[in-house]
Design a protein around this motif. Structure first.
Motif, mmCIF file in Angstrom:
data_model
loop_
_atom_site.group_PDB
_atom_site.id
_atom_site.type_symbol
_atom_site.label_atom_id
_atom_site.label_comp_id
_atom_site.label_asym_id
_atom_site.label_seq_id
_atom_site.Cartn_x
_atom_site.Cartn_y
_atom_site.Cartn_z
ATOM 1 N N ALA A 41 0.839 -1.202 0.000
ATOM 2 C CA ALA A 41 0.000 0.000 0.000
ATOM 3 C C ALA A 41 0.876 1.255 0.000
ATOM 4 C CB ALA A 41 -0.925 -0.008 1.218
ATOM 5 N N GLU A 190 -14.426 -3.805 7.885
ATOM 6 C CA GLU A 190 -13.885 -3.242 6.647
ATOM 7 C C GLU A 190 -14.802 -2.156 6.086
ATOM 8 O OE1 GLU A 190 -12.389 -4.803 2.212
ATOM 9 O OE2 GLU A 190 -13.272 -6.203 3.671
ATOM 10 N N ARG A 224 -5.809 8.179 0.740
ATOM 11 C CA ARG A 224 -5.886 6.924 -0.024
ATOM 12 C C ARG A 224 -5.078 5.830 0.669
ATOM 13 N NH1 ARG A 224 -4.773 10.516 -4.175
ATOM 14 N NH2 ARG A 224 -2.683 9.637 -4.499
ATOM 15 N N THR A 227 -6.893 4.746 4.020
ATOM 16 C CA THR A 227 -8.124 4.024 3.706
ATOM 17 C C THR A 227 -7.801 2.602 3.259
ATOM 18 O OG1 THR A 227 -9.279 6.060 3.072
ATOM 19 C CG2 THR A 227 -10.198 3.986 2.276
ATOM 20 N N ARG A 228 -6.833 2.463 2.364
ATOM 21 C CA ARG A 228 -6.457 1.126 1.898
ATOM 22 C C ARG A 228 -5.822 0.311 3.012
ATOM 23 N NH1 ARG A 228 -2.404 -0.269 -3.217
ATOM 24 N NH2 ARG A 228 -1.834 -2.380 -2.530
ATOM 25 N N SER A 231 -8.550 -0.634 5.558
ATOM 26 C CA SER A 231 -9.564 -1.521 4.977
ATOM 27 C C SER A 231 -9.017 -2.933 4.824
ATOM 28 C CB SER A 231 -10.027 -0.979 3.621
ATOM 29 O OG SER A 231 -10.698 0.266 3.772
ATOM 30 N N GLU A 232 -7.801 -3.047 4.289
ATOM 31 C CA GLU A 232 -7.203 -4.369 4.121
ATOM 32 C C GLU A 232 -6.914 -5.017 5.473
ATOM 33 O OE1 GLU A 232 -5.056 -3.645 -0.231
ATOM 34 O OE2 GLU A 232 -3.827 -3.705 1.591
#
Length: 377
Positions: A41, A190, A224, A227-228, A231-232
């Motif tokens: 990421a 998530e 970004r 968030t990634r 979320s992951e």
């Protein structure tokens, strides 16, 4: 070891390389922000395209070390190190020291005619700091703090400073007197992560960070990335975001990752319009109390520079450091002389600047003739 070199993007394309990275990370702390997903990421959002993946393998072809490197100037390399990642991007078997890895890689020729290699922001908890040698130099970076989650909250709180305890009690009494409902919520799903980053960004967008350009917003690179990342991590059950709410409105937020018995606090913010209520401290108190009551986490890590507010919550700290390895010993000596000369030049410039400021603020002597003395008749 036998070293191979490929573009860093290969890590994203090869599941076996990702599995190797995670296996090696497990041997050296198993930190959630050092796993392959978090590393990819960061590489995807903050990478410049010149990053390289160096892999050291044993005689049987098993990966023993993996380093993501980026150019650090002419004939110099360093670990990929965006500011959002607490430690440099490398993993290795626990038995391999950073000094040995760097020297072995420099001597392998896989970095071309590289003069130096720096492994940045090393944690002595998982990579003990060695003594300087003829071709290596260790430089302190920052002190970082942590809280041992053990015992009861009452015992922990009694050991904190009187000012902190009194201030928290005062703020809670004030909120109660004003009829403001206070609640802490945690988000782990998530599906929740986009929303928590949006709320986080709204608060930080009104803070001093917005003026400095370092605030998270949902559509900038930092937004970004987080968030990634979250979320992951949430999909693996490794993300938790804590929010403090006043009358249902979010006023403070902490973005965290957890793995095993360790919780890492990555980012924290609060609504500066409500600064008088110490919302960030109230949230921190609630988090620590919950951790101590649940006893699932044994260690709360900050992985940031120790600030005054950290010292109110813990006495624990350790120094992260950088390691620089040189191709030859005389290069280390030359670098030291240049650094000393640069420091002397900077000190001289600062002294000249201060002298100029003093001269500019000094009173100007009058050139007018003194007035004639008069006496009363």
């Amino acid at each position: 070891m036998k070293w191979t070199r490929t573009a860093a993007s290969q890590l994203a394309q090869d599941p076996q390389l990702q599995a190797d990275w995670d296996r090696l990370n497990q041997q050296r702390g198993d930190l959630p922000f050092m796993g392959s997903a978090a590393t990819l990421a960061a590489l995807d959002v903050f990478g410049q395209g010149a990053e390289q993946l160096l892999i050291g393998r044993d005689a049987q072809g098993k990966a023993q070390a993996m380093l993501l490197l980026e150019p650090a100037g002419s004939l110099r390399w360093q670990t990929f190190q965006p500011s959002q990642q607490p430690l440099g991007a490398w993993v290795a078997e626990a038995s391999l020291t950073p000094d040995a890895l760097a020297q072995d890689l420099l001597g392998s020729g896989r970095l071309g005619f590289a003069l130096s290699l720096s492994l940045t922001q090393l944690d002595p908890l998982f990579a003990p700091r060695a003594e300087d040698e003829a071709r290596s130099r260790h430089d302190g970076y920052i002190d970082t703090a942590w809280v041992d989650i053990a015992g009861s909250f009452d015992d922990y709180w009694a050991a904190r400073g009187k000012n902190l305890r009194q201030n928290m009690k005062k703020q809670r009494n004030k909120l109660q007197a004003e009829g403001i409902a206070v609640e802490m919520r945690s988000f782990e799903a998530e599906a929740d992560m986009v929303g928590v980053i949006q709320r986080y960004g709204e608060m930080e967008g009104r803070s001093w960070k917005a003026q400095s350009g370092t605030a998270i917003t949902p559509d900038n690179a930092q937004g970004r990335f987080y968030t990634r990342l979250l979320s992951e991590a949430a999909a693996r059950g490794e993300a938790v975001v804590y929010e403090l709410l006043f009358d249902g409105k979010t006023v403070a937020s902490n973005l965290c990752l957890r793995r095993g018995t360790t919780l890492v606090m990555l980012k924290t913010t609060y609504d500066e319009a409500l600064q008088s209520y110490s919302a960030a401290f109230l949230l921190h108190q609630d988090i620590v109390q919950q951790l101590l009551e649940q006893q699932r986490i044994q260690r709360l890590e900050y992985y940031g520079k120790v600030m005054e507010w950290h010292t109110r919550w813990t006495d624990n700290k350790r120094e992260l450091y950088h390691l620089t390895s040189f191709r030859w010993g005389w290069l280390k000596a030359l670098a030291a002389r240049r650094a000393k000369a640069a420091a002397a030049a900077a000190a001289a410039a600062e002294a000249t600047k201060e002298a100029a400021k003093e001269a500019a603020s000094a009173p100007v002597a009058s050139t007018a003739a003194p007035a004639a003395e008069t006496s009363a008749p």
